[in-house]
Design an enzyme around this catalytic site. Structure first.
Site, PDB file in Angstrom:
ATOM      1  N   GLU A 127     -17.811  16.476  39.922  1.00  0.00           N
ATOM      2  CA  GLU A 127     -17.898  16.911  38.527  1.00  0.00           C
ATOM      3  C   GLU A 127     -17.873  15.695  37.609  1.00  0.00           C
ATOM      4  OE1 GLU A 127     -14.886  19.650  37.185  1.00  0.00           O
ATOM      5  OE2 GLU A 127     -15.903  19.983  35.300  1.00  0.00           O
ATOM      6  N   GLY A 268      -6.959  13.312  36.937  1.00  0.00           N
ATOM      7  CA  GLY A 268      -5.785  13.875  37.595  1.00  0.00           C
ATOM      8  C   GLY A 268      -6.091  14.492  38.949  1.00  0.00           C
ATOM      9  N   ALA A 269      -7.086  15.362  38.981  1.00  0.00           N
ATOM     10  CA  ALA A 269      -7.395  16.084  40.208  1.00  0.00           C
ATOM     11  C   ALA A 269      -8.686  16.858  40.019  1.00  0.00           C
ATOM     12  CB  ALA A 269      -6.269  17.056  40.551  1.00  0.00           C
ATOM     13  N   MET A 270      -9.165  17.466  41.112  1.00  0.00           N
ATOM     14  CA  MET A 270     -10.445  18.170  41.049  1.00  0.00           C
ATOM     15  C   MET A 270     -10.403  19.430  41.907  1.00  0.00           C
ATOM     16  SD  MET A 270     -13.499  18.279  39.858  1.00  0.00           S
ATOM     17  CE  MET A 270     -14.499  19.698  40.264  1.00  0.00           C
ATOM     18  N   HIS A 304      -2.978  24.245  38.074  1.00  0.00           N
ATOM     19  CA  HIS A 304      -4.240  24.208  37.327  1.00  0.00           C
ATOM     20  C   HIS A 304      -5.440  24.209  38.277  1.00  0.00           C
ATOM     21  CE1 HIS A 304      -6.802  22.951  33.856  1.00  0.00           C
ATOM     22  NE2 HIS A 304      -7.509  22.368  34.815  1.00  0.00           N
ATOM     23  N   GLU A 305      -5.424  23.303  39.240  1.00  0.00           N
ATOM     24  CA  GLU A 305      -6.581  23.218  40.143  1.00  0.00           C
ATOM     25  C   GLU A 305      -6.688  24.495  40.984  1.00  0.00           C
ATOM     26  OE1 GLU A 305      -8.410  20.943  39.192  1.00  0.00           O
ATOM     27  OE2 GLU A 305      -6.910  19.685  38.223  1.00  0.00           O
ATOM     28  N   HIS A 308      -8.221  27.325  39.020  1.00  0.00           N
ATOM     29  CA  HIS A 308      -9.679  27.200  38.859  1.00  0.00           C
ATOM     30  C   HIS A 308     -10.426  28.007  39.916  1.00  0.00           C
ATOM     31  CE1 HIS A 308     -10.707  24.589  35.584  1.00  0.00           C
ATOM     32  NE2 HIS A 308     -10.089  23.510  36.039  1.00  0.00           N
ATOM     33  N   GLU A 327     -12.024  25.216  31.400  1.00  0.00           N
ATOM     34  CA  GLU A 327     -10.890  24.309  31.189  1.00  0.00           C
ATOM     35  C   GLU A 327      -9.845  24.885  30.232  1.00  0.00           C
ATOM     36  OE1 GLU A 327     -10.309  22.305  33.243  1.00  0.00           O
ATOM     37  OE2 GLU A 327     -12.217  21.676  34.126  1.00  0.00           O
TER      38      GLU A 327
END
Ligand code: B3K
Ligand code: ZN
Length: 875
Positions: A127, A268-270, A304-305, A308, A327
């Site tokens: 991304e 941070g992360a994906m 959060h991840e 998603h 987001e």
């Protein structure tokens, strides 16, 4: 590297892809310098696309080795391929297969986009547009495909091979020392969610059974030897899965859920499908190396991840303009999760602190943009506080407006109607319109306009008529007179001299919420026995700046009596803000009543709710004060005003603060827990330490040294060191030296050491940072190190970054330019620190502008940095 002006992508130009890719079969042979990727794409014309259009596949830095169409090499004049794309001039008007072979050098990939190596581990980041650095593709979020990935690597170097979806096959390749694994992801997804990992990693795992009775193996993979530091993250995944079932009715949909921690990561992360890849800063935690804030951030980002998986993956975005759709919504979801895991009010305060620290200034400067932008030159520059944090506030306002039950019903409808599709903000709002029958078109304006609205409120009490009237007026900076007013939910109540009055009710107020939807409105309460104090925007019910005519005494009544903890905190913040801004402006900055009220507050509440009390004691930051003042900002005057008030509090509340530190100390031998309650006790003890040290340097040094010597966890050790960092002298340097010696082999702890020194508000900090850039542990190739040293300086050291002689700007500019050639995304992010330059006093403004112009005029800038430069200077 590009020199041409970057093309602008516009929302209004969106049209569906002319082609679709139903299936992707990837065969990736990993090699440090010569990785081969064979991609077999099952294509077909899009029924809603343009018939007969050429097929234009995206590429970035690619080397094409082979191409065939339905098994045959196409004639050379049938296509054109270069590093940045592959075009088939006249693709078949029926389903067909393309096989594309590309060669990659993961070791040379310093942009950390596409396939790269981090400390020997192969990993990916796709991304927004990294997949095109792996193979030629329709790299846009509305092209959804089913992926099967075969990964092959040397077994010794990469015993673990992970892909999206479920594992289907694995085996050795006899006689080669190589092995392979095949992964299949049954759910169609856009290319930005693709991921693979290959490397030597340790693993911790547990089983989770979903509410649909699916047995899921959750695993967290980390650098060898660090498995015990992954336990907290693993636990957070499990709690996130359970919470999403209860709170949103969302269950996980694959047999495995993998999280991999790597040390070189741009953010941070994906949320890659079934294979989340994380910056190890947001996975690894032990009491010795992580602070309470680190534990809370790990919990929030893991959640959060994971969330998603539904808000982003199952329902994805039609185009990148809709980024807030995934987001903003997912931030709202992780905020709710953290609030349920911890104290709701304390978490709300933290959310608002972040919004005010990052989003308000962004919205007030040249980088301001709508939550749904209408155009961009570089999409990676739009992963902003506005899209994320203001985007979350819009979702929260929607819930406030329609109520919890309708909100949940609307969310269910949104997921049901859009599952497996690439959706828009309109699709999101439509789900809520359907379940409530309401017209949300005016509410939708929140997505379209940049700038923080201001709401002026004044109250009038009529003793004879026993009525209390509130007048509201909203304005939006920069919006013309004809701009439609926003729909603003105002959660409110009235407080009498001795406590809350009956909660506000009546026609205009429903469930404690008044909806301000005109430019002006009034609200009258009947039967009010004595002059009340209004408690406005409770729980921060809208992301606005409130201008009210309340005096300090009225606000301190709220601190004492409001039933809304957020507004009690806010009341103390406003009074502190009034005192500090008055001093900056050379006006009367009387603090007597404030100090008295804080003392009484501590007596009544500190031991009952230490986490909340710590928030009340923490004054608005220098950045908050600058944002409040808004123009002609002098960071030195702000620093002094804030230091003086901290000194005053530390001196006048000394006895109480000392007693609190005693009362809150952990019994010897107590075992560490990162939970909210013990973390809250540590927070209050350390807030007390900060104030005592501000008032009495020697006491501060003694207490901090004793605390460091006795510390059994990183929170207390670092708080001690942070206290010393503000007190120049031998003790500080000795403590810094001892710390770096103790943690020489702990990169994430060294980041804290770099960061603390970068934030020292003293004249020689620029020189100190330049020295630290030569420290063996510092590396420009590691984004965490750069953010720790130069990012902390630019964001959290206002007096030194904004030095009148421009030396702070020069330091950051040099870093931006040095980094731009290797990692433009991190360089561009660093450069956003200049975003508030126009609001500075004239000397600093000129110095900042000069530096910005110098950066912008540098030949060969990346699109990322060129875009930030152009927008910072424009407008
Ligand atoms: N979606 C990613 C961010 C990707 C940033 C690309 N420049 C992490 C997140 O928000 O969950
Ligand atoms: Zn996200």
């Amino acid at each position: 590297m590009r020199t041409e002006t970057p093309p602008i992508v516009r929302l209004e130009d969106y049209r569906p892809s002319d082609h679709l890719i139903d299936r992707v079969d990837l065969d990736v042979r990993l090699d440090p310098r010569d990785t081969r990727v064979s991609a077999t794409l099952s294509l077909r014309p899009n029924p809603v696309g343009r018939a007969g259009a050429p097929l234009v596949l995206d590429g970035d830095d690619l080397v094409l080795l082979a191409l065939d169409l339905d098994g045959q090499a196409p004639p050379p004049d049938a296509y054109r391929a270069d590093a940045s794309g592959l075009t088939l001039h006249a693709p078949p008007q029926r389903p067909f297969t393309l096989r594309i072979e590309t060669r990659l050098d993961p070791t040379a990939n310093t942009k950390l986009m596409g396939l790269y190596r981090s400390g020997g581990v192969y990993c990916t980041q796709c991304e927004a547009d990294g997949f095109r650095r792996i193979t030629y593709f329709l790299d846009r979020p509305d092209v959804l495909s089913v992926y099967t990935t075969r990964i092959e690597a040397e077994r010794e170097a990469a015993p673990i091979l992970l892909g999206n979806g479920n594992p289907v096959e694995a085996g050795e390749i006899p006689g080669t020392g190589r092995h392979f694994a095949v992964w299949h992801d049954p759910l169609p997804k856009p290319a930005y969610l693709f991921a693979l990992v290959g490397g030597r990693l340790d693993r911790v795992a547990k089983r989770f059974t979903t509410m649909e009775d699916r047995a899921v193996e959750i695993a967290v993979y980390v650098e060898p030897g660090k498995a015990e530091r992954a336990a907290y993250a693993l636990d957070a995944v499990e709690r996130s899965m359970a919470w999403d079932e209860t709170a949103f009715g969302r269950a996980y949909d694959l047999d495995v859920f993998n999280v991999v921690a790597v040390s070189d990561f741009n953010m941070g992360a994906m949320e890659n499908k079934g294979l989340n890849i994380f910056n190890d800063k947001y996975v690894l935690a032990s009491p010795e190396t992580a602070t309470d804030a680190d534990y809370a951030a790990i919990e929030a980002i893991i959640a959060h991840e994971y969330f998603h998986n539904w808000s982003g993956n199952r329902v994805t975005c039609r185009d990148w303009f809709q980024l807030c759709l995934k987001e903003g919504l997912t931030v709202f979801r992780d905020q709710e999760f953290s609030s349920d895991m911890r104290s709701r009010a304390v978490h709300r305060i933290a959310e608002v602190r972040t919004l005010r620290a990052r989003q308000f200034p962004e919205d007030a400067g040249p980088l301001a943009h709508p939550v749904r932008p209408r155009q961009y030159a570089e999409i990676n520059n739009f992963y902003t506080a506005t899209v994320y944090e203001k985007g979350a506030e819009i979702v929260r306002m929607l819930r406030t407006l329609i109520g919890e039950a309708s909100f949940r019903e609307g969310m269910d409808r949104y997921f049901a109607d859009n599952d497996g599709t690439a959706a828009t903000v309109e699709d999101f709002l439509k789900a809520f319109e359907t379940v409530t029958g309401r017209d949300l078109s005016r509410f939708a304006e929140w997505y379209e306009r940049p700038g923080t609205p201001r709401v002026a409120v004044s109250g009038r009490y009529d003793a004879g008529a026993r009525t209390y009237r509130l007048d509201f007026r909203q304005t939006r900076p920069g919006a013309g007179a004809d701009a439609p007013p926003l729909v603003i939910p105002v959660r409110l109540g009235l407080i009498g001299p001795d406590g809350p009055l009956a909660e506000a009710t009546g026609d205009a107020v429903e469930n404690g919420v008044f909806v301000l939807d005109g430019a002006e409105a009034s609200l009258t309460f009947a039967d009010v026995a004595a002059e009340p104090v209004p408690s406005l925007f409770r729980d921060f019910s809208a992301p606005v700046r409130v201008e009210s005519d309340l005096d300090d005494a009225a606000r301190l009544t709220l601190l004492r009596h409001d039933t809304d903890d957020f507004n009690r905190w806010e009341a103390a913040q406003r009074v502190a803000m009034r005192i500090m801004t008055a001093q900056v402006r050379g006006q009367d900055a009387d603090a007597v009543a404030f100090v008295g009220a804080l003392g009484a507050f501590l007596d009544a509440h500190a031991l009952r709710n230490p986490a909340f009390a710590a928030q009340v004691l923490a004054l608005p930051s220098e950045g908050d004060i600058a944002d409040e003042i808004g123009t002609n900002i002098d960071p030195d005057a702000i620093f002094q005003a804030r230091r003086d008030l901290r000194r005053r509090l530390g001196a006048d509340l000394r006895a109480r603060l000392t007693a609190l530190r005693e009362a809150l100390s952990e019994p010897a031998g107590a075992s560490f827990s990162p939970d909210a309650a013990p973390a809250g006790r540590r927070a209050l003890r350390n807030a007390a330490l900060d104030l005592i040290a501000a008032a009495d340097a020697q006491a501060g040094i003694d207490l901090a040294r004793a605390q460091i010597a006795a510390a059994t966890n990183m929170t207390d050790r670092l708080a001690g060191l942070a206290t010393l960092a503000l007190l120049p002298g031998e003790a500080r340097e000795a403590a810094l030296a001892a710390f770096v010696e103790r943690y020489a082999d702990e990169p994430l702890v060294l980041d804290k050491w770099f960061g603390l020194q970068a934030m020292i508000p003293e004249a020689d900090t620029v020189a100190r940072i330049r020295r630290l850039q030569g420290h063996p542990a510092f590396a420009m190739t590691n984004p965490n190190r750069v953010r720790a040293l130069v990012g902390s300086f630019s964001l959290a050291n206002p007096t030194q970054f904004n030095r009148p002689d421009g030396a702070g700007y020069d330091l950051v500019a040099e870093t931006v330019l040095a980094l731009d050639g290797t990692n433009p995304q991190v360089a561009a992010r660093l450069m956003t620190a200049f975003g508030s330059w126009r609001r500075l006093e004239s000397g600093r403004r000129e110095a900042a502008e000069k530096v910005l112009r110098r950066i912008a005029a540098t030949p060969g800038l990346s699109r990322d940095v060129a875009d930030i430069g152009a927008r910072s200077l424009g407008g």
